[in-house]
Design an enzyme around this catalytic site. Structure first.
Site, PDB file in Angstrom:
ATOM      1  N   HIS A  62      35.951  39.940  45.355  1.00 22.51           N
ATOM      2  CA  HIS A  62      37.072  39.442  46.145  1.00 22.51           C
ATOM      3  C   HIS A  62      36.536  38.485  47.202  1.00 22.51           C
ATOM      4  CE1 HIS A  62      38.371  43.141  44.282  1.00 22.51           C
ATOM      5  NE2 HIS A  62      39.617  42.723  44.426  1.00 22.51           N
ATOM      6  N   ASP A 105      40.810  48.052  37.645  1.00 22.85           N
ATOM      7  CA  ASP A 105      41.161  46.957  38.553  1.00 22.85           C
ATOM      8  C   ASP A 105      40.648  47.218  39.971  1.00 22.85           C
ATOM      9  OD1 ASP A 105      42.932  48.743  39.774  1.00 22.85           O
ATOM     10  OD2 ASP A 105      44.737  47.749  39.036  1.00 22.85           O
ATOM     11  N   SER A 106      41.079  46.408  40.897  1.00 26.89           N
ATOM     12  CA  SER A 106      40.628  46.506  42.292  1.00 26.89           C
ATOM     13  C   SER A 106      40.972  47.836  42.946  1.00 26.89           C
ATOM     14  CB  SER A 106      41.241  45.381  43.121  1.00 26.89           C
ATOM     15  OG  SER A 106      40.905  44.137  42.567  1.00 26.89           O
TER      16      SER A 106
END
Length: 191
Positions: A62, A105-106
């Site tokens: 990110h 996922d995140s």
């Protein structure tokens, strides 16, 4: 000489004008040709693959300048999972693939993705062992944090660097502040 000059222009016009007789292609025709080329490529990749591929995701970074530190401290940046696909290379070194992936996922939730990828390729040596690629991937994904896995279409850029049958591919997922802006990478092994 003055009488010869207009005659030369007439002769030049008669010789050159047939060279511009090619019919022009306009918006809808261009889109139709492009769509036919893409669907033909997808069909050929499915019916005549060169390789079967295993994809191993290893990074979902990110962009720190687009996030609050508290958010990135809690995000998963190791997207465990895998993917299977079929792919082929054409004579120019361009790559086409169909794939299905599942990864964390995140938020550490499972995220599926499936679609079509294409890259323009450049070989860096005569043996065609080293290759760089630039293209796009399009398909469908779904996320737990977006309406409980409602299907979402995507189209993202693709970048790659490879040696023989091992390739590192990545994409950048754009977004807004505290959302998106993720560099996602995976290892692709061709069999």
């Amino acid at each position: 000489m003055q009488r010869l000059f207009p005659a030369l222009w007439v002769v030049l016009f008669l010789v050159v004008s047939p060279l511009h007789a090619e019919q022009k292609v306009y918006g809808e025709q261009r889109i139709h040709r492009w769509w036919d080329a893409v669907t033909d490529d997808i069909a050929q990749t499915w019916e005549q693959p060169d390789r079967y591929d295993l994809y191993l995701p290893f990074l979902s970074w990110h962009a720190r300048f687009m996030y609050d530190k508290e958010k990135t401290d809690n995000y998963n940046e190791m997207p465990w999972g895998g993917e299977l696909g079929v792919s082929r290379y054409n004579d120019e070194g361009n790559w086409s693939a169909l794939f299905a992936m599942m990864f964390k996922d995140s938020h550490n939730e499972w995220q599926p993705a499936m679609g079509y990828g294409w890259e323009k390729g450049w070989y860096l040596d005569n043996a065609k062992d080293f290759r760089l690629g630039l293209g796009a991937a399009a398909g469908i994904t779904a996320r737990d944090d977006f309406a409980n896995y409602v299907p979402l279409p995507f189209i993202f850029p693709l970048f790659s660097a490879g040696y023989k049958r091992v390739t590192v591919q990545f994409t950048y997922i754009p977004g807004t502040y505290n959302n998106g802006n993720v560099l996602f990478a995976w290892l692709r092994l061709g069999f």
